[in-house]
Design an enzyme around this catalytic site. Structure first.
Site, PDB file in Angstrom:
ATOM      1  N   HIS A   1       0.852  -1.189   0.000  1.00 43.77           N
ATOM      2  CA  HIS A   1       0.000   0.000   0.000  1.00 43.77           C
ATOM      3  C   HIS A   1       0.889   1.241   0.000  1.00 43.77           C
ATOM      4  O   HIS A   1       1.244   1.780   1.050  1.00 43.77           O
ATOM      5  CB  HIS A   1      -0.931  -0.021   1.225  1.00 43.77           C
ATOM      6  CG  HIS A   1      -1.968   1.065   1.228  1.00 43.77           C
ATOM      7  ND1 HIS A   1      -3.127   1.002   1.978  1.00 43.77           N
ATOM      8  CD2 HIS A   1      -2.033   2.242   0.569  1.00 43.77           C
ATOM      9  CE1 HIS A   1      -3.841   2.090   1.795  1.00 43.77           C
ATOM     10  NE2 HIS A   1      -3.193   2.880   0.935  1.00 43.77           N
TER      11      HIS A   1
ATOM     12  N   HIS B   1       1.271   4.755  -2.524  1.00 41.84           N
ATOM     13  CA  HIS B   1       0.912   5.561  -3.694  1.00 41.84           C
ATOM     14  C   HIS B   1       2.198   6.218  -4.166  1.00 41.84           C
ATOM     15  O   HIS B   1       2.787   7.001  -3.416  1.00 41.84           O
ATOM     16  CB  HIS B   1      -0.122   6.621  -3.325  1.00 41.84           C
ATOM     17  CG  HIS B   1      -1.377   6.042  -2.739  1.00 41.84           C
ATOM     18  ND1 HIS B   1      -2.482   5.734  -3.501  1.00 41.84           N
ATOM     19  CD2 HIS B   1      -1.678   5.678  -1.468  1.00 41.84           C
ATOM     20  CE1 HIS B   1      -3.428   5.228  -2.720  1.00 41.84           C
ATOM     21  NE2 HIS B   1      -2.960   5.176  -1.478  1.00 41.84           N
TER      22      HIS B   1
ATOM     23  N   HIS C   1      -9.684   0.967  -1.418  1.00 43.88           N
ATOM     24  CA  HIS C   1      -9.626   1.684  -0.144  1.00 43.88           C
ATOM     25  C   HIS C   1     -11.037   1.665   0.447  1.00 43.88           C
ATOM     26  O   HIS C   1     -11.997   2.087  -0.218  1.00 43.88           O
ATOM     27  CB  HIS C   1      -9.216   3.138  -0.350  1.00 43.88           C
ATOM     28  CG  HIS C   1      -7.740   3.360  -0.579  1.00 43.88           C
ATOM     29  ND1 HIS C   1      -7.033   2.729  -1.561  1.00 43.88           N
ATOM     30  CD2 HIS C   1      -6.845   4.153   0.079  1.00 43.88           C
ATOM     31  CE1 HIS C   1      -5.766   3.129  -1.501  1.00 43.88           C
ATOM     32  NE2 HIS C   1      -5.626   3.988  -0.520  1.00 43.88           N
TER      33      HIS C   1
ATOM     34  N   GLU D   1     -11.453   3.615   5.599  1.00 40.00           N
ATOM     35  CA  GLU D   1     -10.410   4.551   6.063  1.00 40.00           C
ATOM     36  C   GLU D   1     -11.135   5.675   6.801  1.00 40.00           C
ATOM     37  O   GLU D   1     -10.980   5.845   8.004  1.00 40.00           O
ATOM     38  CB  GLU D   1      -9.600   5.081   4.875  1.00 40.00           C
ATOM     39  CG  GLU D   1      -8.487   6.060   5.276  1.00 40.00           C
ATOM     40  CD  GLU D   1      -7.749   6.664   4.074  1.00 40.00           C
ATOM     41  OE1 GLU D   1      -8.297   6.645   2.945  1.00 40.00           O
ATOM     42  OE2 GLU D   1      -6.628   7.182   4.279  1.00 40.00           O
TER      43      GLU D   1
ATOM     44  N   ASP E   1       1.457   4.005   2.629  1.00 41.07           N
ATOM     45  CA  ASP E   1       0.480   4.933   2.044  1.00 41.07           C
ATOM     46  C   ASP E   1       1.171   6.065   1.277  1.00 41.07           C
ATOM     47  O   ASP E   1       1.492   5.886   0.112  1.00 41.07           O
ATOM     48  CB  ASP E   1      -0.469   5.474   3.130  1.00 41.07           C
ATOM     49  CG  ASP E   1      -1.867   5.775   2.595  1.00 41.07           C
ATOM     50  OD1 ASP E   1      -2.145   5.453   1.428  1.00 41.07           O
ATOM     51  OD2 ASP E   1      -2.698   6.326   3.357  1.00 41.07           O
ATOM     52  N   ASP E   2       1.401   7.206   1.911  1.00 47.49           N
ATOM     53  CA  ASP E   2       2.011   8.370   1.256  1.00 47.49           C
ATOM     54  C   ASP E   2       3.155   8.869   2.131  1.00 47.49           C
ATOM     55  O   ASP E   2       3.047   9.912   2.803  1.00 47.49           O
ATOM     56  CB  ASP E   2       0.954   9.471   1.079  1.00 47.49           C
ATOM     57  CG  ASP E   2      -0.242   8.978   0.294  1.00 47.49           C
ATOM     58  OD1 ASP E   2      -0.118   8.840  -0.933  1.00 47.49           O
ATOM     59  OD2 ASP E   2      -1.293   8.690   0.920  1.00 47.49           O
TER      60      ASP E   2
HETATM   61  N1  ADE Z   1      -4.688   8.637  -2.342  1.00 47.02           N
HETATM   62  C1  ADE Z   1      -3.456   8.692  -1.841  1.00 47.02           C
HETATM   63  N2  ADE Z   1      -3.475   8.391  -0.538  1.00 47.02           N
HETATM   64  C2  ADE Z   1      -4.753   8.102  -0.215  1.00 47.02           C
HETATM   65  C3  ADE Z   1      -5.405   7.706   0.965  1.00 47.02           C
HETATM   66  N3  ADE Z   1      -4.770   7.524   2.109  1.00 47.02           N
HETATM   67  N4  ADE Z   1      -6.735   7.515   0.925  1.00 47.02           N
HETATM   68  C4  ADE Z   1      -7.404   7.689  -0.207  1.00 47.02           C
HETATM   69  N5  ADE Z   1      -6.839   8.063  -1.351  1.00 47.02           N
HETATM   70  C5  ADE Z   1      -5.513   8.263  -1.363  1.00 47.02           C
HETATM   71 ZN    ZN Z   2      -3.840   4.724   0.315  1.00 44.70          ZN
END
Ligand code: ADE
Ligand code: ZN
Length: 337
Positions: free
Chosen positions: A17, A19, A197, A200, A278-279
């Site tokens: 996971h 991005h 997703h 969340e 994630d990011d």
């Molecule tokens: N795009 C990038 N990160 C995300 C996240 N945590 N939730 C939804 N969309 C995303």
């Molecule tokens: Zn994500």
């Protein structure tokens, strides 16, 4: 490095996971803005970092999409992904399945081919340089309509053999999985795996929908499943993988403090939970830091960390023989360390 830090960094693991646009570090954002002569609303790396204070998912997404505007050429996508693979290798990642958001780029006039050419060059480089296997997952943006997702699937047609699956990301609340049932079915017909997703920010009902209407292979995040005991039992029974991202959960205020994170309760409930990043450029750490920080905050022991790493391979889209080989390597590490 602490004992915990070095154990975690050496622990073989799969990143499921991530991005790739969320691995754009402020330094690279500023450098690419200069290289491509793109105006960004920040004068320095420090100003970019100072903007990273989020109140919820949308407040993050607004900055994340604005930041992605510096990505213009295949070289940019290559450099972004190559930098990520170097970091992942240092974090013990032996296999990665990464998301990219084609519509974030095609809507700005960047060709699908430009994105793919850059990413694929980096994927091939990661195998040569680090011996890392990498699969790509193209993620549909759920704030756009299903027709746009179908157009994206059509653009991907020439690259289907280089894509392992599709995902669904962006603004969750108000954009339930049901909105994408037909394009997910069409994606499945083309041999693609399905991720979504869910849970969340959205309610447990969205996780049910992802299972019932999209027939997903993996749930990304899924934290709010914990509010629905029947859903937890269902996810546990079906060994559904939940790709959990602790530092993201705190940064986006889904969890108040890391000390309150549900990861160990998820494992105790029998869920196949895994830990991912994630990011990471926006949320303060890559995969090893997610493992380390939540282990420290929740007092996770080595056995739980090995279970989380094991789950990452079990939840991957690798063929069975490669999963077995990864688990053998993991067990050897756990035994000798
Ligand atoms: N795009 C990038 N990160 C995300 C996240 N945590 N939730 C939804 N969309 C995303
Ligand atoms: Zn994500």
């Amino acid at each position: 490095m602490s004992d915990l830090g070095s154990f975690v960094a050496g622990l073989p693991k799969a990143e499921l996971h991530l991005h790739i646009e969320g691995s754009l570090e402020p330094e690279m954002m500023v450098a690419l803005a200069r290289r491509n002569r793109v105006a960004i609303p920040f004068a320095s790396v420090e100003e970019v970092r100072a903007a990273y204070r989020f109140t919820d998912l949308q407040s993050f997404l607004d900055i994340y999409y604005a930041g992605a505007d510096v990505l213009r050429t295949a070289e940019d996508f290559h450099d972004l992904a190559a930098a990520y693979f170097d970091r992942a290798a240092a974090d013990g990642v032996t296999h990665a399945e990464i998301f990219f958001d084609p519509q974030t780029h095609t809507h700005r006039g960047i060709a699908f081919a430009t994105v793919m050419d850059g990413l694929l060059a980096a994927v091939d480089g990661a195998r040569a340089k680090h011996g890392m296997s990498v699969y790509l997952i193209m993620s549909y943006l759920r704030h756009l309509d299903e027709e746009d997702a179908f157009a994206t699937l059509a653009m991907a047609e020439p690259w289907l053999d280089r894509l392992v699956g599709v995902g669904l990301d962006s603004s969750e609340v108000g954009n339930p999985p049901a909105k994408f049932a037909r394009v997910f079915a069409a994606s499945r017909e083309r041999g693609l795996k399905l991720c979504c997703h869910a849970g969340e920010e959205g309610p447990p009902a969205y996780v049910h929908e992802a299972l019932d209407l999209l027939h997903v292979d993996r749930i990304d995040h899924g934290n709010r499943s914990m509010e629905d005991a029947g859903l937890v039992a269902r996810l546990a029974r079906s060994a559904m993988t939940l790709t959990v991202c602790p530092l993201s959960n705190v940064a986006l205020r889904n969890v108040d403090r890391l000390e309150d994170h549900p990861i160990d309760r998820m494992l105790a409930a029998g869920l196949r939970a895994t830990i991912h990043s994630d990011d990471p450029a926006y949320f303060g750490g890559y995969i090893a830091e997610n493992f380390r920080a939540v282990a420290e905050a929740r007092g996770l022991g080595r056995e739980q960390l090995v279970t989380l790493a094991r789950n990452s391979f079990l939840g991957s889209f690798l063929p069975d023989d490669q999963v077995a080989a990864q688990l053998t390597r993991l067990d050897a590490y756990a035994e000798r360390t």
